[in-house]
Enzyme design. Structure first.
Site, PDB file in Angstrom:
ATOM      1  N   GLY A  13       0.817  -1.212   0.000  1.00  0.00           N
ATOM      2  CA  GLY A  13       0.000   0.000   0.000  1.00  0.00           C
ATOM      3  C   GLY A  13       0.843   1.252   0.000  1.00  0.00           C
ATOM      4  N   SER A  15       1.598   3.489  -2.367  1.00  0.00           N
ATOM      5  CA  SER A  15       1.441   4.469  -3.441  1.00  0.00           C
ATOM      6  C   SER A  15       0.915   5.820  -2.970  1.00  0.00           C
ATOM      7  CB  SER A  15       0.520   3.924  -4.530  1.00  0.00           C
ATOM      8  OG  SER A  15      -0.755   3.619  -4.009  1.00  0.00           O
ATOM      9  N   ARG A  16       0.384   5.896  -1.757  1.00  0.00           N
ATOM     10  CA  ARG A  16      -0.138   7.177  -1.260  1.00  0.00           C
ATOM     11  C   ARG A  16      -0.269   7.128   0.260  1.00  0.00           C
ATOM     12  NH1 ARG A  16      -4.825   4.930  -3.987  1.00  0.00           N
ATOM     13  NH2 ARG A  16      -4.260   6.181  -5.795  1.00  0.00           N
ATOM     14  N   ILE A  18      -0.020   7.172   4.175  1.00  0.00           N
ATOM     15  CA  ILE A  18       1.002   6.765   5.145  1.00  0.00           C
ATOM     16  C   ILE A  18       2.063   5.902   4.482  1.00  0.00           C
ATOM     17  CG2 ILE A  18       1.407   5.429   7.246  1.00  0.00           C
ATOM     18  CD1 ILE A  18      -1.359   6.343   8.218  1.00  0.00           C
ATOM     19  N   GLY A  19       1.658   5.017   3.577  1.00  0.00           N
ATOM     20  CA  GLY A  19       2.627   4.153   2.902  1.00  0.00           C
ATOM     21  C   GLY A  19       3.636   4.958   2.109  1.00  0.00           C
ATOM     22  N   LYS A  38      -1.553  -1.748  -5.601  1.00  0.00           N
ATOM     23  CA  LYS A  38      -2.361  -1.998  -6.796  1.00  0.00           C
ATOM     24  C   LYS A  38      -2.325  -0.841  -7.779  1.00  0.00           C
ATOM     25  CE  LYS A  38      -6.408  -2.835  -5.136  1.00  0.00           C
ATOM     26  NZ  LYS A  38      -7.848  -3.137  -5.223  1.00  0.00           N
ATOM     27  N   ASP A  70      -1.493  -6.984  -5.481  1.00  0.00           N
ATOM     28  CA  ASP A  70      -2.767  -7.117  -4.790  1.00  0.00           C
ATOM     29  C   ASP A  70      -2.518  -8.076  -3.632  1.00  0.00           C
ATOM     30  OD1 ASP A  70      -5.300  -7.730  -3.861  1.00  0.00           O
ATOM     31  OD2 ASP A  70      -6.199  -7.891  -5.853  1.00  0.00           O
ATOM     32  N   TYR A 163     -14.802  -4.006  11.014  1.00  0.00           N
ATOM     33  CA  TYR A 163     -13.502  -3.366  10.781  1.00  0.00           C
ATOM     34  C   TYR A 163     -12.581  -3.566  11.979  1.00  0.00           C
ATOM     35  CZ  TYR A 163      -9.997   0.313  10.149  1.00  0.00           C
ATOM     36  OH  TYR A 163      -8.809   1.007  10.038  1.00  0.00           O
ATOM     37  N   LYS A 167      -8.692  -5.272  12.096  1.00  0.00           N
ATOM     38  CA  LYS A 167      -7.500  -4.541  12.536  1.00  0.00           C
ATOM     39  C   LYS A 167      -6.877  -5.199  13.774  1.00  0.00           C
ATOM     40  CE  LYS A 167      -5.987  -1.481  10.804  1.00  0.00           C
ATOM     41  NZ  LYS A 167      -5.091  -1.364   9.635  1.00  0.00           N
TER      42      LYS A 167
END
Length: 274
Positions: A13, A15-16, A18-19, A38, A70, A163, A167
């Site tokens: 993850g 690409s944007r 926090i990652g 992805k 993915d 959710y 987590k």
């Protein structure tokens, strides 16, 4: 000397949000960074792809490898981790950052959405960590999952239990792996923000732009992640850590520069923290 010099960090993850922030922070500390996500082509509403983050790192003089991934596809997970290890000569850290969120209770949540959250959150910690394990054994590396301390106050289950359980599943798996992998010298920890972090997930899934003004920038999580990844398993493993606490231990006292928006609005605590 840079704290992560010549280490290879694999970030899901990436690409944007926090990652991306973790990727850039690791690169500044000398790491080779694998941006696995992805997002291969631009999203109509969300900025950033694996390629734009890789370009940012390279423009700053760092080493980056963008890989389409993915995390729900266990075969692809194994392929991408092995590909990254072959490219950089190993893997020193895995950051389980990919996430899916929907703050809805059982009554109104589609089964497909629950499956997605389970697969991208808890299950991905299992599949990615298992795939990276042979390489982490060689490096005595680190697994870091972005998941919260276990808080069994029923308020965190009553409105969006699905959710919450996915987590918490990330954290429980991490606690187990910390003990299971201790004999290999592998550190396993979790990291969670003390306050809301201004990301696309907050803007589009939780409360919109107005909530973001009461949050912090992703860079606070990135700086805390670098601090954790720079420590050995003998020093730190099996912990569910809070970003601000980690940085305070490093001597940071002023956190105002992490605010997303200027002003004196009170910062909102993140989920799962009383």
């Amino acid at each position: 000397m840079s704290r992560l010099q010549q280490r290879t960090v694999f970030i899901t993850g990436g690409s944007r949000g926090i990652g991306r922030a973790i990727a850039l922070a690791c690169a500044r500390e000398g790491a080779n960074v694998v941006i696995a996500a992805k997002t291969d082509t631009p999203h109509p509403k969300l900025p950033g792809t694996i390629h734009t983050v890789a370009e940012e790192i390279r423009n700053a003089g760092g080493q980056a490898l963008p890989l389409v991934l993915d995390v729900r596809d266990e075969r692809q997970v194994r392929q991408r981790i092995d590909e990254a290890a072959g490219y950089f000569g190993g893997i020193d850290a895995l950051v389980n950052n990919a996430g899916a969120i929907r703050l809805t209770g059982v009554e109104n949540l589609k089964v497909s959405r629950y499956d997605l959250m389970h697969q991208v959150n808890a299950r991905a910690v299992f599949t990615c960590s298992q795939a990276a394990l042979p390489w982490l054994k060689e490096s005595g590396g680190h697994i870091l999952s972005l998941s919260p301390p276990l808080n069994l106050n029923t308020r965190w289950f009553s409105q969006y239990g699905p959710y919450t359980t996915t987590k918490y599943g990330m954290t429980m798996l991490s606690m187990g792996m910390a003990e299971e992998f201790r004999r290999y010298g592998i550190a396993v920890n979790c990291l969670w923000p003390k306050t809301l972090i201004a990301t696309a997930a907050i803007e589009h899934e939780v409360g919109g732009p107005q909530l973001m003004a009461q949050g912090r920038k992703p860079e606070i999580m990135a700086d805390a992640a670098v601090s954790i990844l720079s420590r050995s398993a003998d020093e730190l493993t099996g912990q569910a850590l809070i970003d601000e606490d980690v940085l305070r231990q490093d001597g940071v006292k002023d956190f105002e520069h992490y605010r997303y928006a200027a002003g004196d609005k009170p910062l909102l605590p993140d989920l799962f923290l009383d």
